[in-house]
Motif scaffolding. Structure first.
Motif, PDB file in Angstrom:
ATOM      1  N   GLY A  74       0.827  -1.128  -0.068  1.00 62.97           N
ATOM      2  CA  GLY A  74      -0.003  -0.147   0.177  1.00 62.97           C
ATOM      3  C   GLY A  74       0.953   1.495   0.083  1.00 62.97           C
ATOM      4  O   GLY A  74       0.581   1.979  -0.682  1.00 62.97           O
ATOM      5  N   LEU A  75       1.780   1.289   0.782  1.00 62.91           N
ATOM      6  CA  LEU A  75       2.927   2.251   0.781  1.00 62.91           C
ATOM      7  C   LEU A  75       3.546   2.592  -0.460  1.00 62.91           C
ATOM      8  O   LEU A  75       3.613   3.877  -1.104  1.00 62.91           O
ATOM      9  CB  LEU A  75       3.898   2.230   1.834  1.00 62.91           C
ATOM     10  CG  LEU A  75       3.602   2.529   3.240  1.00 62.91           C
ATOM     11  CD1 LEU A  75       4.568   2.229   4.291  1.00 62.91           C
ATOM     12  CD2 LEU A  75       2.688   3.955   3.501  1.00 62.91           C
ATOM     13  N   GLY A  76       4.136   1.496  -1.149  1.00 65.07           N
ATOM     14  CA  GLY A  76       4.437   1.564  -2.455  1.00 65.07           C
ATOM     15  C   GLY A  76       3.763   2.213  -3.434  1.00 65.07           C
ATOM     16  O   GLY A  76       4.110   2.948  -4.280  1.00 65.07           O
ATOM     17  N   ILE A  77       2.415   1.912  -3.385  1.00 62.37           N
ATOM     18  CA  ILE A  77       1.391   2.209  -4.465  1.00 62.37           C
ATOM     19  C   ILE A  77       1.275   3.565  -4.087  1.00 62.37           C
ATOM     20  O   ILE A  77       1.064   4.641  -5.069  1.00 62.37           O
ATOM     21  CB  ILE A  77       0.143   1.364  -4.331  1.00 62.37           C
ATOM     22  CG1 ILE A  77       0.187  -0.036  -4.871  1.00 62.37           C
ATOM     23  CG2 ILE A  77      -1.027   2.156  -5.064  1.00 62.37           C
ATOM     24  CD1 ILE A  77      -0.836  -0.943  -4.445  1.00 62.37           C
ATOM     25  N   GLY A  78       1.055   3.948  -2.905  1.00 61.03           N
ATOM     26  CA  GLY A  78       0.605   5.517  -2.560  1.00 61.03           C
ATOM     27  C   GLY A  78       1.924   6.500  -3.053  1.00 61.03           C
ATOM     28  O   GLY A  78       2.024   7.459  -3.597  1.00 61.03           O
ATOM     29  N   VAL A  79       3.156   6.121  -2.701  1.00 56.55           N
ATOM     30  CA  VAL A  79       4.367   6.887  -3.188  1.00 56.55           C
ATOM     31  C   VAL A  79       4.227   6.662  -4.815  1.00 56.55           C
ATOM     32  O   VAL A  79       4.670   7.894  -5.137  1.00 56.55           O
ATOM     33  CB  VAL A  79       5.657   6.162  -2.379  1.00 56.55           C
ATOM     34  CG1 VAL A  79       6.971   6.943  -3.159  1.00 56.55           C
ATOM     35  CG2 VAL A  79       5.737   6.540  -1.032  1.00 56.55           C
TER      36      VAL A  79
END
Length: 174
Positions: A74-79
């Motif tokens: 989720g963090l990877g997608i958000g960044v």
């Protein structure tokens, strides 16, 4: 149990939703700049657009990954979404301020100058020095880099929260 979901990569989802969110942000930014409403509270709509894009991207990834998404994914997608939005916004802002509306920077710096003068804590010489320094950063590569970095940082903060709510980690021993 058979499912029709196919696995997708975080990069492909981030790029797809980054482009969509970036285009919506550009349209909103153009309207705000064209109406000369840079200082009004309506400018915060861009944060809502980014939040919406992050939520949709993470939900899409989760739905197409058999219902699972780790916090890190989720963090990877958000960044990734935030970086793409930042790059698109930086390009748009640069083109808008240097080609479409060359008076936009002058209007913004004049508002900042008026605010400094109202504060009464700085001399005219200090205000002039501050405005000269700000003028260097409002045009060119500094502005582009600042827009991208701020977009990524804001997107990271939003992603930290959103990913915590949307995540659904795969069980380890299944």
């Amino acid at each position: 149990m058979e499912t029709n979901s196919t696995s997708v990569s975080t990069t492909s989802v981030g790029l797809r939703y980054g482009l969509l969110t970036g285009l919506v942000s550009i349209i909103i930014s153009f309207g705000i700049f064209a109406a000369q409403m840079e200082d009004s509270p309506i400018k915060y709509i861009s944060y809502l657009v980014l939040i919406g894009g992050l939520v949709m991207a993470m939900r899409y990834y989760k739905a197409n990954n058999l219902g699972f998404m780790s916090y890190g994914e989720g963090l990877g997608i958000g960044v990734m979404v935030s970086a793409v939005v930042g790059v698109l916004s930086a390009i748009f802002t640069y083109v808008y301020m240097n080609i479409i509306d060359t008076d936009a920077v002058a209007r913004m710096t004049e508002k900042v100058r008026a605010g400094m003068e109202e504060g009464g804590k700085l001399t005219d010489e200090q205000i002039d020095q501050s405005m000269a320094m700000a003028g260097k950063f409002m045009n060119g590569p500094f502005m582009v880099v600042a827009v991208v970095i701020s977009s990524v940082l804001v997107g990271l903060v939003f992603s930290l929260v959103i990913s915590a709510f949307i995540k659904h980690t795969k069980p380890e021993f299944e």
